[in-house]
Write a protein that holds these residues in place. Structure first.
Motif: not given
Length: 496
Positions: A208-221, A247-262
Motif C-alpha cells: 500500500r503506497p503511503n503506508a509502510g506496513r500494509e501488504l495485499a496478497a491475492a489468494c485462492w479464496c 464468485n470472486h475466487a481464485p483472486v489472481t491480481s491485486v493492485s493499490w492505486n498510487p494514492q493508496g486509497n483504492l
C-alpha cells in the motif's frame, strides 16, 4: 513508417558457467559463482545490502504449520441473537446479503414465511446470475488453473512464485511455494514470515503506497490484507484481514492505486473487478458485459487510468480521473488474451499470449486500437507495434549450445523512471532488457540492452524493478527470482 524490431538484434549472451550480473554503461557484466561475492567486482557496491538473499528447500514449511494468528483469533466468539446478527449484516453488507443469510438460518429462528420468501428470492437471483454468466461464456475454474494466469515461469515447481517491492522504501516481499510470505529489508535484523490458513496459491502482491506496513496478497479464496510488524521478534504480532466476495475466487491480481486509497482485485471467475474499501471490508464491483473473467489489472503511474485484461481477447482501459464518473474503453487483441501489460510515462505497453505476438505501445491520449491502420511517426492514436517477440535462437561458435529467447510473454516490468523495460518469457532461460525512450509525441523507442542469463540450469521465475533507488548513478535495479531460489539484484548503471 516505424520499423518493427525483433529479438535477433540482441547480442548473444555469454555461454558456459558465467551469469549476467549487471549492465554498466550499456555493457553486460558476467561472472561465475566464485566471483559473485567478490567485493572488488565493479557491480557489488550497488547491491551490497541485497546480494545474499536465497530461498532454499530447507526453508519451506509444510502446509500443516502454515498458519498465523489473525486478529479474530485473539477473542472468544460471542453468540448473538439471530435478529441482532441479521441487523448487523443489513447495516454492513446490504439487503441482498441479509436475504442470503436469512435463507441459511433455521426457519424457526426467522419465521417460516420470511425464510420461505428469502429463499425464493435468493434462488431466483442465483438462477438469473448463472444464465447471465453462461451467456458471457464465463467458465468456472479453481485454484488449479492459477498457473495458466500467474506471471511466473514453472509455477508448480518455483521456489518463489511472486515478489513485490514497496513503492517508497527498500522493502521486498517474496511469496514462496509453501504459501508463506517473507519480508526482507536492509534495516531489519531478521526475516518477517507471514502465515495464514487462507494464504494459498499467492500469485500477486501489492504494498500500500503511503503506508509502510500494509501488504495485499491475492489468494485462492480472496484477498489478504496484512498489517506487518517489522521489529525484532514481532512476527506473531502481524495480523491479516481476509476480504472475500461470492464468485470472486481464485483472486489472481491485486493492485493499490498510487494514492493508496483504492485496492482493486481480479478473478478469472468474475467478470467484475472489485474496488475495496479496506477499512470497512466491503467491495464495489466494476462490471462490464463481455470478455469473461478478469485476469489482472494495472494502474497508471498517476492513477488516472486502470488497465483490465480479461480471459479472452477483450481488454479495457478505465478512465478514473478525479471528479468524473469512471468510464471504460473496450478494445481487443488479435489472438489469445493480453499476457502482460505495464504503464510508463504517458504510455501503455502490452502483448498477447500468441507465440508470435508483438509488443504494442499505446499513447494515453485519445487512443483508438487499430493494428490494421498504417503507422506513421506522427500518429499516436493507434497501438503501435514495437517488437516482434517471435522466438530467436542464439548459438556460440565454439560449441553447439543453443539458447532460445522469445515466444509467449509471462511478465514484463517498466522501471519507475521509464528508462528500462524487462520481459520474462514462458519458455526461455533468458530475461530481455531494453533501454526505453519516450519521445515528445508519446512514441516509445526501444534499444536492445542485454539478455540476462543465470547460472547453469537456472531459469527465471518472476521479476520486478526496485521502486525506490537511492544511488545517483544506478538508473534502475531489477530483481529476478531464479529457479534455484537465488534472488538476484541486477543493477543498471550509466555514466561512470
Amino acid at each position: 513508417m516505424l520499423q518493427v524490431q525483433s529479438l535477433s538484434e540482441f547480442e548473444s549472451p555469454a555461454t558456459g558457467d558465467r551469469a549476467t550480473v549487471a549492465l554498466i554503461n550499456s555493457c553486460p557484466i558476467y561472472c561465475d559463482k566464485t566471483q559473485l561475492n567478490n567485493e572488488t567486482q565493479q557491480f557489488t557496491s550497488y547491491i551490497r545490502d541485497w546480494k545474499d538473499i536465497t530461498i532454499t528447500l530447507d526453508m519451506l514449511a509444510t502446509r500443516e504449520t502454515s498458519r498465523t494468528i489473525g486478529a479474530g483469533d485473539l477473542f472468544l466468539p460471542v453468540e448473538d441473537s439471530t435478529l441482532k446478527k441479521l441487523v448487523s449484516i443489513l447495516r454492513d453488507k446490504g439487503v441482498i446479503e441479509t436475504l442470503r443469510a436469512t435463507s441459511m438460518e433455521e426457519p424457526e429462528n426467522v419465521g417460516k414465511a420470511f425464510h420461505w420468501l428469502a429463499t425464493k428470492i435468493i434462488t431466483t437471483m442465483d438462477y438469473v446470475e448463472s444464465k447471465l454468466l453462461a451467456c458471457e461464456g464465463l467458465v468456472s475454474i479453481d485454484s488449479s488453473s492459477v498457473p495458466d494466469i500467474a506471471a511466473t515461469q514453472d509455477w508448480k515447481t518455483a521456489l518463489v512464485r511472486c515478489l513485490a517491492w514497496h513503492p517508497h522504501c527498500s522493502r521486498l516481499a517474496l511469496a514462496s511455494r509453501d504459501d508463506r510470505i517473507r519480508i526482507f529489508s536492509p534495516e531489519m535484523k531478521g526475516i518477517a514470515t507471514l502465515r495464514h490458513a487462507a494464504q494459498k496459491s499467492v500469485c500477486s502482491m501489492s504494498w500500500r503506497p503511503n503506508a509502510g506496513r500494509e501488504l495485499a496478497a491475492a489468494c485462492w479464496c480472496g484477498v489478504l490484507i496484512w498489517t506487518i510488524e517489522l521489529g525484532a521478534a514481532s512476527n506473531s504480532l502481524s495480523h491479516a484481514v481476509l476480504l472475500r466476495q461470492r464468485n470472486h475466487a481464485p483472486v489472481t491480481s491485486v493492485s493499490w492505486n498510487p494514492q493508496g486509497n483504492l485496492l482493486v482485485s481480479c478473478s478469472p471467475n468474475d467478470s467484475s473487478m472489485i474496488v475495496w474499501d479496506v477499512a470497512s471490508e466491503t467491495g464495489v464491483p466494476l462490471k462490464r458485459i463481455g470478455g469473461g473473467g478478469i485476469c489482472f489489472s494495472k494502474w497508471s503511474l498517476n492513477g488516472d487510468k486502470l488497465f483490465a485484461a480479461s480471459c479472452r481477447t477483450v481488454f479495457r482501459l478505465w478512465d478514473t480521473g478525479i471528479g468524473n464518473s469512471w468510464s471504460a474503453e473496450k478494445w481487443s487483441v488479435p489472438n489469445g488474451r493480453v499476457a502482460a501489460a505495464c504503464f510508463g510515462p504517458k504510455t501503455l505497453l502490452f502483448t498477447s499470449t500468441d507465440d508470435s505476438a508483438s509488443l504494442f505501445s499505446v499513447a494515453l491520449k485519445d487512443n483508438i486500437f487499430n493494428i490494421k491502420q498504417k503507422i506513421s511517426s506522427d500518429d499516436f492514436k493507434t497501438a503501435v507495434p514495437l517488437i516482434n517477440l517471435s522466438r530467436v535462437s542464439f548459438t556460440n561458435n565454439n560449441d553447439d549450445d543453443e539458447v532460445i529467447v522469445g515466444g509467449r510473454v509471462l511478465s514484463m516490468d517498466w522501471d519507475p523512471s521509464g528508462s528500462y523495460l524487462a520481459i520474462l518469457f514462458q519458455e526461455s532461460p533468458l530475461v530481455a532488457i531494453f533501454k526505453t525512450i519516450v519521445t515528445s509525441s508519446f512514441l516509445t523507442e526501444l534499444i536492445p540492452g542485454c539478455l540476462v542469463k543465470g547460472f547453469p540450469k537456472e531459469i527465471p521465475n518472476c521479476l520486478q524493478f526496485h521502486q525506490s533507488i537511492d544511488s545517483n548513478k544506478m538508473i534502475a535495479c531489477l530483481t529476478i527470482a531464479w529457479s534455484s531460489g537465488r534472488i538476484q539484484q541486477f543493477p543498471i548503471v550509466e555514466n561512470i
